[in-house]
Write a protein that holds these residues in place. Structure first.
Motif, PDB file in Angstrom:
ATOM      1  N   GLY A   1      -6.106  24.485 -16.571  1.00  0.00           N
ATOM      2  CA  GLY A   1      -6.081  22.956 -16.325  1.00  0.00           C
ATOM      3  C   GLY A   1      -5.088  22.043 -16.316  1.00  0.00           C
ATOM      4  N   VAL A   2      -3.897  22.622 -16.542  1.00  0.00           N
ATOM      5  CA  VAL A   2      -2.598  21.677 -16.444  1.00  0.00           C
ATOM      6  C   VAL A   2      -1.759  22.139 -15.012  1.00  0.00           C
ATOM      7  N   THR A   3      -1.453  20.934 -14.433  1.00  0.00           N
ATOM      8  CA  THR A   3      -0.510  21.166 -13.212  1.00  0.00           C
ATOM      9  C   THR A   3       0.523  20.114 -13.283  1.00  0.00           C
ATOM     10  N   ARG A   4       1.698  20.910 -12.823  1.00  0.00           N
ATOM     11  CA  ARG A   4       3.128  20.421 -13.031  1.00  0.00           C
ATOM     12  C   ARG A   4       3.388  19.548 -11.611  1.00  0.00           C
ATOM     13  N   LYS A   5       3.656  18.224 -11.784  1.00  0.00           N
ATOM     14  CA  LYS A   5       4.222  17.819 -10.512  1.00  0.00           C
ATOM     15  C   LYS A   5       5.689  17.403 -10.475  1.00  0.00           C
ATOM     16  N   VAL A   6       6.301  18.336  -9.741  1.00  0.00           N
ATOM     17  CA  VAL A   6       7.715  18.288  -9.974  1.00  0.00           C
ATOM     18  C   VAL A   6       8.377  17.493  -8.420  1.00  0.00           C
ATOM     19  N   MET A   7       9.079  16.339  -8.873  1.00  0.00           N
ATOM     20  CA  MET A   7       9.577  15.309  -8.195  1.00  0.00           C
ATOM     21  C   MET A   7      11.033  15.586  -7.935  1.00  0.00           C
TER      22      MET A   7
ATOM     23  N   GLN B   1       5.729  14.680 -13.360  1.00  0.00           N
ATOM     24  CA  GLN B   1       4.659  14.441 -14.463  1.00  0.00           C
ATOM     25  C   GLN B   1       3.750  15.650 -14.384  1.00  0.00           C
ATOM     26  N   GLU B   2       3.063  15.820 -15.641  1.00  0.00           N
ATOM     27  CA  GLU B   2       2.156  16.936 -15.849  1.00  0.00           C
ATOM     28  C   GLU B   2       0.695  16.331 -15.942  1.00  0.00           C
ATOM     29  N   GLU B   3      -0.134  16.748 -15.067  1.00  0.00           N
ATOM     30  CA  GLU B   3      -1.588  16.545 -14.675  1.00  0.00           C
ATOM     31  C   GLU B   3      -2.351  17.686 -15.454  1.00  0.00           C
ATOM     32  N   THR B   4      -3.327  17.282 -16.522  1.00  0.00           N
ATOM     33  CA  THR B   4      -4.151  17.909 -17.020  1.00  0.00           C
ATOM     34  C   THR B   4      -5.494  17.531 -16.784  1.00  0.00           C
ATOM     35  N   GLN B   5      -6.456  18.307 -16.258  1.00  0.00           N
ATOM     36  CA  GLN B   5      -7.917  18.212 -16.166  1.00  0.00           C
ATOM     37  C   GLN B   5      -8.589  19.376 -16.954  1.00  0.00           C
TER      38      GLN B   5
ATOM     39  N   ARG C   1      -1.410  27.639 -18.390  1.00  0.00           N
ATOM     40  CA  ARG C   1      -2.024  26.551 -19.101  1.00  0.00           C
ATOM     41  C   ARG C   1      -3.053  26.060 -18.377  1.00  0.00           C
TER      42      ARG C   1
ATOM     43  N   ARG D   1      18.178  13.458  -9.598  1.00  0.00           N
ATOM     44  CA  ARG D   1      18.509  12.069 -10.395  1.00  0.00           C
ATOM     45  C   ARG D   1      19.855  11.523  -9.860  1.00  0.00           C
TER      46      ARG D   1
ATOM     47  N   ASP E   1      10.475  14.897 -17.876  1.00  0.00           N
ATOM     48  CA  ASP E   1      11.807  14.767 -17.080  1.00  0.00           C
ATOM     49  C   ASP E   1      11.751  15.251 -15.654  1.00  0.00           C
ATOM     50  N   TYR E   2      10.915  16.067 -15.300  1.00  0.00           N
ATOM     51  CA  TYR E   2      10.858  16.552 -13.983  1.00  0.00           C
ATOM     52  C   TYR E   2       9.743  15.912 -13.013  1.00  0.00           C
TER      53      TYR E   2
ATOM     54  N   GLU F   1       3.094  20.442  -6.415  1.00  0.00           N
ATOM     55  CA  GLU F   1       2.368  20.666  -7.381  1.00  0.00           C
ATOM     56  C   GLU F   1       2.048  22.164  -7.695  1.00  0.00           C
TER      57      GLU F   1
ATOM     58  N   LYS G   1      13.483  13.120  -9.923  1.00  0.00           N
ATOM     59  CA  LYS G   1      13.612  13.435 -11.203  1.00  0.00           C
ATOM     60  C   LYS G   1      14.450  14.704 -11.445  1.00  0.00           C
ATOM     61  N   VAL G   2      14.381  15.560 -10.473  1.00  0.00           N
ATOM     62  CA  VAL G   2      15.301  16.747 -10.689  1.00  0.00           C
ATOM     63  C   VAL G   2      16.762  16.672 -10.308  1.00  0.00           C
TER      64      VAL G   2
END
Lengths: 225, 241
Positions: free
Chosen positions: B166-172, A153-157, B164, B178, A150-151, B151, B175-176
């Motif tokens: 290996g996990v990256t959040r991309k916050v746009m 996307q979440e990217e995983t490596q 977490r 709206r 919802d914010y 990011e 989207k926040v």
């Protein structure tokens, strides 16, 4: 092929995944048949899966819910279906045992019997199937994927397979002079990569095989409803 | 010794030296410093006056979390003090509380500030060169010029959070918020400088946005002031204790 469907509603799949690369990439259900496109000297052909009980069950399930479309066979046997615009993916089942593709004429690709392929040789099947991955200079495999949130996307490596000297050796036979690059891990753990041909085109080549059993603990990416 | 929590907002990570504050030993005293470069080589400037509270907080966090005194820190547009501490070959960013500094640095006999004020003491206008120190938090104007994102590593939802792997959040921003009108309002001042190609820009503790642009001589970057962010058309403040 043996197919075990997941219970409906299908759980969300949050794990390794590769998006479509055009309308003809990957495994698809077309005209009521499971298959994948193969580029040959004669053009593009749709090679279809031998109609075993498991294949028929899988096709029937896809037709019942979505009419058709793309599916992804993950190297551990999970079968993932992307939903509309690939914003969500669901785990629809698990496959085991052999899968055989029949091409035009006498072409047959039996994923359970590819011992005749040597690392570096041309890959005689579809070049756009499987899980996109990157082989690193130690032969390990990493995979990256995203899922919409919802914010944003979440990217995983994730490193999905540890160092593997023979796999790297196969990659270097397919792509001389390179020690890392993109590969695809297909059904049964067979790894392929696109290599440059003398005419400048890219053609799939066989790299080697990793045992599907090394892809452990992928259950953690299943999100039940 | 207090326990510090990982910061739930943006971790700046890979930014230039110029975008970081540092705590350094200067003449036997820990001081807030910045790297500064006006095209004549990199130097560092020490803050004028006393900012011992920030220095102490940074050093306490660095020590408490396994590091040593001194090193990099950031202050974002929410006035959150963010302190990276090296951990297993990477850095984890800890929250150091709210701060509201008014740093000034002496350079060639004049005082530099991180506020949008020129050397003549007059307010900067969007499009003016940003001559002040450049610490800031990196954001990206998306290609196409119609969205802003950042990011950052993803943390667990539990308290205290952990990384977490290996996990990256991309916050746009789209989207926040709206709200396309609000997004357009946020994007416009950056777009005016960077155009539809987009690219990185920085926001500092005063809400000033500035961005590097090619100087044209193939050697250096100029930093251009884009304007002030509008808190009503921006990312929401990350939750802090």
């Amino acid at each position: 092929m043996i197919f075990q469907p997941e219970a409906f509603p299908f759980p969300r799949w949050l794990g390794p995944y590769s998006p479509a690369r055009g309308n003809n990439s990957g495994f698809r259900i077309r005209g009521g048949q499971l298959g994948a496109h193969v580029v040959t000297d004669g053009g593009r052909e749709f090679w279809t899966a031998q109609q075993t009980r498991g294949v028929l069950d899988l096709v029937q399930l896809i037709k019942a819910h979505w009419q058709g479309g793309r599916i992804v066979f993950l190297p551990n046997g999970f079968v993932v279906k992307p939903l509309q615009k690939e914003t969500e993916r669901v785990l629809i089942g698990r496959v085991s045992d052999a899968l055989t593709l029949n091409g035009d004429g006498c072409h047959v690709l039996d994923f359970s019997n590819l011992r005749y392929l040597t690392p570096g040789s041309s890959w005689p099947g579809p070049g756009t199937i499987g899980l996109e991955s990157k082989i690193r200079s130690d032969g390990s495999l990493t995979s990256g994927w995203y899922r919409p949130t919802d914010y944003g996307q979440e990217e995983t490596q994730e490193v999905i397979a540890g160092s593997n000297a023979s796999l790297l050796d196969g990659f270097q036979k397919a792509r001389p002079g390179e020690n890392s690059g993109r590969v695809r891990i297909t059904v049964g753990g067979h790894v392929i990569t696109n290599g440059d041909e003398r005419d400048g085109s890219l053609q799939p080549h066989y790299v080697g095989r990793v045992a599907p059993s090394i892809f452990r603990n992928w259950e953690r990416w299943i999100e039940g409803r | 010794m207090p326990e510090y929590s990982l910061y739930r907002g943006l971790w700046p990570q890979n930014v230039s030296k110029l975008a970081k504050y540092g705590v350094r030993m200067v003449n036997g005293e820990w001081k807030v410093t910045v790297h500064y470069d006006l095209g004549e080589g990199l130097m560092y400037l020490a803050v004028e006056g006393s900012e011992t509270d920030i220095v102490d907080r940074v050093n306490q966090i660095k020590q408490a979390c396994g590091g040593q005194s001194g090193g990099v820190f950031y202050i974002n547009e929410y006035h959150h003090l963010i302190v990276p501490v090296a951990h297993d070959g990477t850095s984890h960013y800890f929250y150091g509380g709210r701060v509201n500094p008014d740093f000034t640095f002496e350079f060639e006999g004049a005082l530099l500030t991180t506020k949008p004020i020129g050397r003549d003491g007059q307010p900067l206008s969007p499009g003016d060169p940003w001559i002040g120190p450049r610490p800031g938090i990196p954001y990206v104007l998306a290609a196409g010029g119609n969205d802003i994102y950042f990011e950052t590593p993803a943390l667990t939802d539990v308290a205290p959070p952990s990384v977490r792997a290996g996990v990256t959040r991309k916050v746009m921003l789209s989207k926040v918020l709206r709200d396309p009108a609000l997004v357009a309002r946020a994007v416009r001042p950056i777009w005016e400088v960077r155009g539809h190609h987009g690219g990185r820009f920085y926001v500092n503790e005063h809400g000033s946005a500035f961005t590097p642009v090619d100087r044209g001589d193939g050697n250096c970057l100029n930093y251009i002031y884009c304007g002030q962010i509008d808190p009503a058309a921006w990312f929401s403040e990350p939750p802090v204790l």
